[in-house]
Scaffold this motif. Sequence first.
Motif, PDB file in Angstrom:
ATOM      1  N   GLY A  96       0.901  -1.317  -0.026  1.00 44.25           N
ATOM      2  CA  GLY A  96       0.007  -0.032  -0.104  1.00 44.25           C
ATOM      3  C   GLY A  96       0.819   1.300  -0.060  1.00 44.25           C
ATOM      4  O   GLY A  96       2.037   1.043   0.080  1.00 44.25           O
ATOM      5  N   GLU A  97       0.350   2.383  -0.172  1.00 41.60           N
ATOM      6  CA  GLU A  97       0.906   3.565  -0.298  1.00 41.60           C
ATOM      7  C   GLU A  97       1.426   4.054   1.028  1.00 41.60           C
ATOM      8  O   GLU A  97       0.958   3.358   1.943  1.00 41.60           O
ATOM      9  CB  GLU A  97       0.066   4.842  -0.847  1.00 41.60           C
ATOM     10  N   SER A  98       2.342   5.048   1.304  1.00 38.36           N
ATOM     11  CA  SER A  98       2.753   5.670   2.699  1.00 38.36           C
ATOM     12  C   SER A  98       1.456   6.097   3.096  1.00 38.36           C
ATOM     13  O   SER A  98       0.517   6.737   2.541  1.00 38.36           O
ATOM     14  CB  SER A  98       3.640   6.570   2.391  1.00 38.36           C
TER      15      SER A  98
ATOM     16  N   ALA B 170      -0.847   3.898   4.590  1.00 39.76           N
ATOM     17  CA  ALA B 170      -1.883   2.973   4.519  1.00 39.76           C
ATOM     18  C   ALA B 170      -2.116   2.064   5.722  1.00 39.76           C
ATOM     19  O   ALA B 170      -3.034   1.541   6.139  1.00 39.76           O
ATOM     20  CB  ALA B 170      -1.456   2.186   3.518  1.00 39.76           C
TER      21      ALA B 170
ATOM     22  N   HIS C 158       5.714  -0.977  -0.740  1.00 36.66           N
ATOM     23  CA  HIS C 158       4.766  -0.141  -1.603  1.00 36.66           C
ATOM     24  C   HIS C 158       4.722  -0.416  -2.845  1.00 36.66           C
ATOM     25  O   HIS C 158       3.972  -0.107  -3.897  1.00 36.66           O
ATOM     26  CB  HIS C 158       5.167   1.442  -1.329  1.00 36.66           C
ATOM     27  N   ASP C 159       5.550  -1.454  -3.247  1.00 39.64           N
ATOM     28  CA  ASP C 159       6.024  -1.802  -4.448  1.00 39.64           C
ATOM     29  C   ASP C 159       5.455  -3.397  -4.815  1.00 39.64           C
ATOM     30  O   ASP C 159       6.133  -4.446  -4.519  1.00 39.64           O
ATOM     31  CB  ASP C 159       7.429  -1.753  -4.741  1.00 39.64           C
TER      32      ASP C 159
ATOM     33  N   TYR D 274      -5.440  -0.156   2.628  1.00 41.29           N
ATOM     34  CA  TYR D 274      -5.632   1.267   2.205  1.00 41.29           C
ATOM     35  C   TYR D 274      -6.395   1.846   3.525  1.00 41.29           C
ATOM     36  O   TYR D 274      -7.424   1.333   3.897  1.00 41.29           O
ATOM     37  CB  TYR D 274      -6.556   1.359   1.136  1.00 41.29           C
TER      38      TYR D 274
ATOM     39  N   TYR E 225      -8.143   0.065  -6.252  1.00 39.93           N
ATOM     40  CA  TYR E 225      -7.080   0.523  -5.639  1.00 39.93           C
ATOM     41  C   TYR E 225      -5.819  -0.514  -5.966  1.00 39.93           C
ATOM     42  O   TYR E 225      -4.890   0.183  -6.172  1.00 39.93           O
ATOM     43  CB  TYR E 225      -7.187   0.370  -4.029  1.00 39.93           C
TER      44      TYR E 225
ATOM     45  N   LEU F 295      -2.541   0.766  -8.017  1.00 46.89           N
ATOM     46  CA  LEU F 295      -0.980   0.435  -7.810  1.00 46.89           C
ATOM     47  C   LEU F 295      -0.422  -0.404  -8.685  1.00 46.89           C
ATOM     48  O   LEU F 295       0.927   0.131  -9.040  1.00 46.89           O
ATOM     49  CB  LEU F 295      -1.086  -0.361  -6.622  1.00 46.89           C
TER      50      LEU F 295
ATOM     51  N   GLN G 141      -0.706   7.365 -12.529  1.00 47.43           N
ATOM     52  CA  GLN G 141      -0.676   7.541 -10.967  1.00 47.43           C
ATOM     53  C   GLN G 141      -2.481   7.669 -10.731  1.00 47.43           C
ATOM     54  O   GLN G 141      -3.002   7.805 -11.142  1.00 47.43           O
ATOM     55  CB  GLN G 141      -0.150   8.939 -10.767  1.00 47.43           C
TER      56      GLN G 141
ATOM     57  N   SER H 274      -4.609  11.635  -3.039  1.00 42.20           N
ATOM     58  CA  SER H 274      -3.718  11.078  -1.879  1.00 42.20           C
ATOM     59  C   SER H 274      -4.484  10.309  -0.670  1.00 42.20           C
ATOM     60  O   SER H 274      -5.687  10.475  -0.493  1.00 42.20           O
ATOM     61  CB  SER H 274      -2.826  12.076  -1.461  1.00 42.20           C
ATOM     62  N   MET H 275      -3.396   9.549  -0.141  1.00 41.21           N
ATOM     63  CA  MET H 275      -4.035   9.054   1.317  1.00 41.21           C
ATOM     64  C   MET H 275      -4.662   9.964   2.046  1.00 41.21           C
ATOM     65  O   MET H 275      -4.005  10.875   2.591  1.00 41.21           O
ATOM     66  CB  MET H 275      -3.063   7.916   1.784  1.00 41.21           C
TER      67      MET H 275
END
Length: 340
Positions: A40-42, A44, A212-213, A228, A249, A253, A269, A273-274
């Motif tokens: 997940g993104e920063s 999450a 995150h990858d 998320y 989501y 990603l 993208q 944002s989160m």
Amino acid sequence: MNLLSVSHLNVNFQVKKQSLAALIDVSFTLNRGERIAIVGESGAGKSVLGFSIVNLIGKPGYIASGSIKLDNKELTTMNLRQLQEVRGKRIAMIFQDPMMTLNPVLSIGHQLVEIIRSHTKITYKDAKNIAIEKLHKVQIASPETRFNQYPHELSGGMRQRVIIASVLLLNPDIIIADEPTTALDVTIQAEILQLLLAICRDHGVALILISHDLGVVSKVAERTLVMYAGQIVEEGPTLEIINDPQHPYTQGLLNALPQMTLPGHRLNQIQGSMPPLSERPSGCAFHPRCPYATEACKQQQPKFIYSGVSSVACLMIENMIDEFDRDDPVQSDNVLEGER
């Protein structure tokens, strides 16, 4: 019996007079030797979950409710002495920046020996032999020389190998690796991931890889949990999630990976944002950024349902399955609804 079982975990942060939810109703299991990823993104909640498992959430954070069991023993109610028996010995953690873990004024060998002797009653000589053996295990050249060096004398990749060696000293059952390759170049990243994979396979160690990858995850993890805004929104076999992502989501990603964009074109993208903890949206937390969001998504919290071999929390998928059931009731038994 599962090695690790996390059930309905809720973690909050007390900010002034407000209690903000960082993890909401998180549940998953981990078997012996299994490798799972949390992506997940920063923001999450991935790292918060990792720290919660070993009860390292510091104030103003706290575990509000839920259960974390290791071999059916509850971790959330253990005292400090009991937790010290678990940390490092049963569950070890690898952090993003090895310089935050290694003491810059102590030699590598001194730090490794101290880890061993704090948990066992063996001589310095025996502890040194074990430390050198583990340095060799993580493919550090001339481990006898590195033993006497200081962290600043090693490269970033070498320091991360030392950290991996340190978590192997006590033969843990679980390794939690929190973004272990973020600060490394691509070549070293691949080497570290292959090293982690080999260690888990050779020693039957279970792995929780926080990243995150999804590209990194695909090389190591057998099963993936997508997070998320403090919740798991999709869970399933890693290859299935990468080849056929269900949640919008997860799709975002994957589409954001550089290899998904043609050379010379702008990277894809996820818009927006989160959300911060204090501004969590109602209904599905992803709806402000979701291209498929409806009015129902703004009001209704989606529940987990099985979709193929994955489970997903998405009203769009839920509606699609409901329509399928109505159109083909004979096949409806093949679609099971899951509860968390």
